[in-house]
Every structure is written in C-alpha cells, then in structure tokens.
Design a protein around this motif. Structure first.
Motif, PDB file in Angstrom:
ATOM      1  N   ASP A 108      49.545  15.214  78.693  1.00 14.76           N
ATOM      2  CA  ASP A 108      50.595  16.033  78.094  1.00 14.76           C
ATOM      3  C   ASP A 108      50.110  17.479  77.995  1.00 14.76           C
ATOM      4  OD1 ASP A 108      52.410  17.332  76.332  1.00 14.76           O
ATOM      5  OD2 ASP A 108      53.004  15.392  75.520  1.00 14.76           O
ATOM      6  N   VAL A 109      50.796  18.384  78.671  1.00 12.37           N
ATOM      7  CA  VAL A 109      50.380  19.789  78.697  1.00 12.37           C
ATOM      8  C   VAL A 109      50.449  20.410  77.309  1.00 12.37           C
ATOM      9  CG1 VAL A 109      50.863  22.051  79.685  1.00 12.37           C
ATOM     10  CG2 VAL A 109      51.151  20.019  81.082  1.00 12.37           C
ATOM     11  N   ALA A 110      51.459  20.029  76.524  1.00 12.10           N
ATOM     12  CA  ALA A 110      51.672  20.643  75.214  1.00 12.10           C
ATOM     13  C   ALA A 110      50.613  20.222  74.194  1.00 12.10           C
ATOM     14  CB  ALA A 110      53.067  20.293  74.695  1.00 12.10           C
ATOM     15  N   THR A 111      50.179  18.961  74.230  1.00 17.89           N
ATOM     16  CA  THR A 111      49.273  18.438  73.208  1.00 17.89           C
ATOM     17  C   THR A 111      47.855  18.178  73.705  1.00 17.89           C
ATOM     18  OG1 THR A 111      49.871  16.148  73.682  1.00 17.89           O
ATOM     19  CG2 THR A 111      51.225  17.329  72.076  1.00 17.89           C
ATOM     20  N   GLU A 516      44.874  20.932  88.154  1.00 12.81           N
ATOM     21  CA  GLU A 516      44.272  21.497  86.960  1.00 12.81           C
ATOM     22  C   GLU A 516      44.352  23.012  86.992  1.00 12.81           C
ATOM     23  OE1 GLU A 516      40.500  19.695  87.252  1.00 12.81           O
ATOM     24  OE2 GLU A 516      41.135  17.794  86.372  1.00 12.81           O
ATOM     25  N   VAL A 517      44.806  23.586  85.892  1.00  8.78           N
ATOM     26  CA  VAL A 517      44.892  25.032  85.736  1.00  8.78           C
ATOM     27  C   VAL A 517      44.058  25.384  84.510  1.00  8.78           C
ATOM     28  CG1 VAL A 517      46.386  27.009  85.335  1.00  8.78           C
ATOM     29  CG2 VAL A 517      47.196  25.099  86.732  1.00  8.78           C
ATOM     30  N   GLY A 547      55.200  21.644  83.833  1.00  7.98           N
ATOM     31  CA  GLY A 547      54.205  22.692  84.000  1.00  7.98           C
ATOM     32  C   GLY A 547      54.474  23.705  85.081  1.00  7.98           C
ATOM     33  N   GLU A 548      55.724  23.888  85.467  1.00 11.46           N
ATOM     34  CA  GLU A 548      56.015  24.815  86.564  1.00 11.46           C
ATOM     35  C   GLU A 548      55.624  26.255  86.225  1.00 11.46           C
ATOM     36  OE1 GLU A 548      57.136  24.582  89.774  1.00 11.46           O
ATOM     37  OE2 GLU A 548      56.636  22.477  89.486  1.00 11.46           O
ATOM     38  N   GLU A 549      55.813  26.650  84.973  1.00 15.56           N
ATOM     39  CA  GLU A 549      55.451  28.021  84.592  1.00 15.56           C
ATOM     40  C   GLU A 549      53.952  28.245  84.703  1.00 15.56           C
ATOM     41  OE1 GLU A 549      57.211  30.728  83.883  1.00 15.56           O
ATOM     42  OE2 GLU A 549      58.982  29.583  84.466  1.00 15.56           O
ATOM     43  N   LEU A 550      53.165  27.242  84.266  1.00 18.19           N
ATOM     44  CA  LEU A 550      51.718  27.349  84.376  1.00 18.19           C
ATOM     45  C   LEU A 550      51.280  27.410  85.829  1.00 18.19           C
ATOM     46  CD1 LEU A 550      50.338  24.917  81.638  1.00 18.19           C
ATOM     47  CD2 LEU A 550      49.908  27.368  81.802  1.00 18.19           C
ATOM     48  N   LEU A 551      51.897  26.585  86.666  1.00 19.64           N
ATOM     49  CA  LEU A 551      51.540  26.558  88.081  1.00 19.64           C
ATOM     50  C   LEU A 551      51.872  27.883  88.759  1.00 19.64           C
ATOM     51  CD1 LEU A 551      52.792  22.956  88.919  1.00 19.64           C
ATOM     52  CD2 LEU A 551      50.418  23.725  88.855  1.00 19.64           C
TER      53      LEU A 551
END
Length: 595
Positions: A108-111, A516-517, A547-551
């Motif tokens: 989970d990207v958020a947590t 992984e970012v 996670g498109e914004e992070l990518l």
C-alpha cells in the motif's frame, strides 16, 4: 502410603461398589480445567502486534476453520487489485480457456503496509471477464509460491507470509491441491519433501508425469539461506524425491544457489536462467553482498547432468524476478518469453545498492539455444516512415520471430547525405557508410543499444559502451541515417518485477508486478496482452490505477538527472530521503529480487 491407600480404596469399592458419579464429576472438572487452560493459551497466542507472525497466522486459521458451506463462484467481478508474486496459470478446457490467479501481495503506497492474499480468481480469456471463487478451508495467505495445473487440479507449494511492516516472514513447505471441478482444497502430506522456502520455481514435465522444483530461499530474519536443490513430485504417488545436487548420479557441474530465477521444461531438458543470491565477501567472510546472475543452465532430466550453456544471440543481461512464459511457436518451435525483471548492483558488504528495472522482451529458442530481442512490428495498415525496413533489420524484428521470418537487409547508404546540425558532412558520410555495414563494430553497438534501451537510458547506455562522437547522432536521431525506430515508441508495459505472465494459445498475457520509486513500492494492477506470433504490439486490457503520480514524477526526475549529468554534474545525491528511508528502500529492493 500412596500405594497402600490405593489398595484399600479398591478393596472398599469391591465390597461396597463404586460411588456413583464421583469419578465422572472429577473427570469432568479436570477436563473443563484443561480446556480453560487451552483457551487461555489460544487467546494469548492470538494477542500481539501486527508484526507478530504467529498471532496473525493463528487468527487467520481460526477464521478459516469457522467458515461453513459449499464453495461459491461469483461471476463478472471487478478485476483483482494490485498484485505481485502471485501464481498465474493457464487452464484449457473444451468449455473455454482460463487463467487462474492465486495469492500474491500488495504494498500500500499510502501506508507502506504489505497485504498478503489467499484469494482465488479465474479469468475467462475469450470473454475477458473475471470470476472470484470462495472456497473454505484453503491455504493460508502467501506470495512468492509456485503453482502448476495438472489435468483438473491445481497444485500449490511453498511461498511466504510477510508481516505488514515487512519485519518478519514465515515460509511454507506445505503442498495444496485444488479440484477445479468442485473447488475444494486439500492439504497433501509434505513429509520428505523440500524444506520451507519461497522464490523457488516449479514446472510441470508432462512427458514424465511429474513436477520439478528448483531453488528458492529461506529468511530467518537473522540470515538468508539460498537453495540449488532439485526435487521431483511424482504425480501418481504424490511423493517427493530429491534429485540433487547430493542425489546419486548427480555429478559434475551444477547451478549455484539462487531464487527469483526463470525455469522452463522443453522435452527432456530443464532450463534455468538468471536469479539472485547472497555471496560471502572474498576479503571479509563476515560480510555478504547480493549477486544478480545471467548464466543459463540446461539439465538432462534423465541423467540429471547439468551443462552451462553459452549465451548466443541478443541475450538479456543479468536479472532476477522477471516474468517467464513458454510458447509453442507454430514455425520456430518451443520458446520462452522473458519480460522485465531487475538488475541489482550491490557493492561488497551491501553498503550501496542500485537497481535497474526492465521492460524489455526477449525470447529464447530451446532448439537453437539462442536468444532474440522480441521487438514489435507496426500493425498492418499503420503509417510507415522512410527507412522502416532498415529499422526492422537493425532492431532485430526478424529475430523476434526466432528466425521464422526474415527482414530485408538495410539498403546501402547513399554516397552523400545531408549532415544533421553539429555534424560535418564528412562525419555524416562516414557514419552512413558504417551503419550500412552490418559487420562493423559501430553497427553492432548501435543495434544493441537501440534494442535494449529507451529514452534517457540511451544516454547512459552509450556512456557505458564508451561509444561517443558521431554515434550519438545515430542514437538520438536514427532516422537521419535511415534507421526509423518509431516502433520503439509503441505502447508497452512499464518496467517492473514480479509480473504475472502466461501464454494461452498464441497470446501472451501480463498482469501486475512492482516498481520501486525511492523507498516506495508501487504494486501495479494493469493488464496487457500480445500476439506471440505476430508481435504487432502490446494491447492494454486494463489501465493501471495505482501510484501513477509517483511514477510520472520519478520519470521526470530521471530525465532531469541525466540532463544534469550531461552538463557535468558531480553526481552527488542531494535527495531529501532520510537514512532510514534509504535503508528501507535498499531492503525492499533486495527482498524483491529474491522472489
């Protein structure tokens, strides 16, 4: 005294008869007391924080035991959520063609919490619709396991359960069987079989009615052990047999221990490629460093002798956790598709770890023992630019069909061609002549770079290959010299590890995976398909939702970094990431490579 009293008690009972109910009441009290103790112990086991593996598994076991009723199949459900390291198996029946997805995990990207699954999905390939199958008393949640489908059953072995904070791991050594006609699970005896592990590989060998298992790893939290043992599961007796490297007759060469490798069977030969392991430091035995492999091994499954196979053709570099699926090409014969994966570059002692994620596609022809870059062709009817035929030859389009088709050689370059800005006419003529010569070192280097790297990575590639000067014009503006590489801009899946792939008929399917970012693990949920014969472009079946914004931000930062590097940047890392975040990212990369 005790024995005498017992004798007097028994004599009195023989004379007067037993006291009715006294013994029974005493037994019931004792039983109740023992049950109460068991309940208190069970409750204590169920307590614990979110990283208490034993408590988590105990709670889930109780929940599973409480489930009643028959298995249920729910049709036309939403596609599975983000998923990595699950099993993804084709199942062909007279009623249709299906893909079965079981287990896997999601970060989970958020947590920053990891969720491990035990759900079972079925994808109807013809209708492109998902169904979910709820079957009680099935396997506990797991990822990095392996599965095969044999007739009307699916077999699942091993895998791992990860605590939400990735602090603790539990590895399984259980073998489960799912009846694909009744949807009922049963756990088979695992005595004498492989030890607990994950990141191993398992394939079906129909000719010998058996399943073969190789490699994997076991993580105690204090140390990690890698395996290179080979096992056979006899499908008649359902018993395991060790085939080496300590087995009788297993002599000579043998692949080193590894996990996250690729494995396939073609006839009587078992193939193993790549993978990841930890090795002792040559200078300091107390230190270990990770190693990503690029070797290829072939095992004769009759004599159990291995040979290291020479890399021939355009082969992928060292990598692990890539996707592999076998396809029976109608002309070229059996071959393996290899997509994505990660290359970890770790300094001795593990002090520095850099990872490169891939989205390139290769094929390996088993009969010819040769690698090919599976470059895509423009679909029929699409607009072609001048020089498409030359581009097809340059980037290995013909090789994408494993030699089943051939493209024409690039035409000879004209004696004089207008030079691009910044390049003299003499240089332009020289470069044009060299690119027309397929035997030249420049031509080979340019083809390899163009076939293996995209976008900003080209800049890194030509620096790494130490080919500068006018060759950069070929890399940045290939159309100037008759090498139109427009096909390289066709839509394709993002670079990733742990993607799920399978071939049904002549279609390659790809789902999920992880990229992984920084310290973030982004688990993907997009789905793609590709005609494995025509190779006329990836089709997007479902867009990624995570996670498109992070990518996007990561891609922009990567481009910016290379622009700065080209301007003479000293390369220092001015990231705001804390030491803890960097250490977490390093741990995540190494963990992903194992699977």
């Amino acid at each position: 005294m005790g024995s005498g009293r017992d004798k007097r008690k028994k004599a009195k009972e023989r004379k007067d008869g037993p006291v009715v109910g006294v013994g029974l009441v005493k037994t019931e009290k004792k039983t109740a007391k023992n049950e109460a103790k068991k309940e208190r112990r069970a409750e204590k086991r169920l307590e614990g924080d979110e990283d208490d593996i034993d408590a988590l598994l105990a709670r889930m076991a109780l929940e599973e035991k409480a489930k009643k009723g028959a298995p249920e199949v729910t049709a036309d459900v939403e596609p599975p959520g983000p998923r990595v390291s699950a099993s993804f198996q084709p199942y062909i029946t007279p009623r249709g063609s299906f893909l079965f997805l079981f287990g896997g995990e999601y970060a989970d990207v958020a947590t920053d919490k990891v969720h491990v699954y035990k759900d079972l999905y079925r994808f109807d390939v013809d209708k492109r619709k998902w169904s979910k199958i709820d079957s009680p008393n099935g396997p506990p949640p797991r990822s990095a396991h392996q599965a095969v489908i044999v007739k009307n059953t699916m077999l699942v072995f091993g895998g791992e359960f990860t605590s939400p904070n990735q602090e603790r791991f539990h590895h399984y050594k259980d073998l489960w069987r799912l009846d694909l006609t009744t949807w009922e699970w049963d756990c088979l005896p695992a005595k004498g079989g492989p030890s607990a592990r994950s990141g191993h590989r398992m394939v079906l060998q129909p000719l010998k009615n058996r399943v073969l298992l190789f490699g994997g790893f076991y993580d105690t939290g204090r140390e990690v052990k890698y395996y290179n043992d080979l096992w056979e599961l006899n499908l008649e007796s359902m018993k395991w047999t060790s085939l080496g490297p300590a087995a009788a007759g297993a002599t000579g060469q043998w692949p080193s221990p590894r996990s996250g490798c690729g494995m396939a069977v073609a006839g009587d030969t078992l193939w193993v490629f790549g993978g990841y392991s930890k090795a002792k430091d040559d200078d300091d035995p107390d230190l270990e460093h990770g190693k990503t492999m690029e070797d290829i091994w072939a095992c004769n499954t009759t004599t159990y002798t291995w040979e290291r196979v020479k890399k021939v053709g355009m082969a992928p570099g060292a990598r692990a956790s890539f996707a592999l699926a076998v396809h029976a090409h109608p002309k070229a014969g059996p071959r393996a598709f290899v997509f994505g994966g990660v290359s970890d570059n770790e300094a001795k002692g593990g002090e520095d770890l850099s990872s490169e994620f891939h989205n390139d596609l290769y094929t390996f022809n088993f009969e010819r023992r040769r690698w090919f870059a599976a470059e895509l062709r423009p679909p029929p009817g699409s607009k072609k630019g001048a020089g498409d035929e030359a581009a097809a030859a340059a980037v290995g389009t013909a090789a994408g069909a494993d030699g089943a088709a051939s493209a024409s050689a690039p035409p000879s370059a004209p004696a004089s061609k207008a030079a691009p800005p910044g390049v003299s006419q003499e240089q332009a003529d020289k470069l044009a002549a060299m690119t027309a010569d397929k035997g030249s070192a420049l031509y080979r280097a340019a083809v390899k770079i163009q076939a293996s790297y995209r976008g900003y990575k080209v800049r890194k590639a030509y620096i790494a290959y130490r080919v500068g000067g006018v060759v950069s014009e070929l890399l940045y503006s290939p159309a100037t010299f008759g090498l139109d590489l427009s096909t390289l801009n066709m839509p394709k899946p993002k670079a990733r590890i742990g993607a799920l792939t399978a071939v049904v008929a002549n279609t390659l399917w790809l789902l999920g995976g992880t990229v992984e970012v920084g310290s973030k693990e982004i688990t993907l949920d997009d789905m793609w398909c590709l005609d494995a014969v025509k190779l006329d472009g990836w089709q997007l079946v479902r867009e990624n939702t995570v996670g498109e914004e992070l990518l996007k931000r990561a891609a922009e930062e990567s481009d910016s970094e290379w622009e700065e590097a080209g301007s003479g940047d000293d390369g220092e890392d001015d990231s705001d990431d804390s030491e803890e975040e960097r250490e977490k990212a390093k741990k995540g990369k190494a963990g992903s490579s194992k699977k």
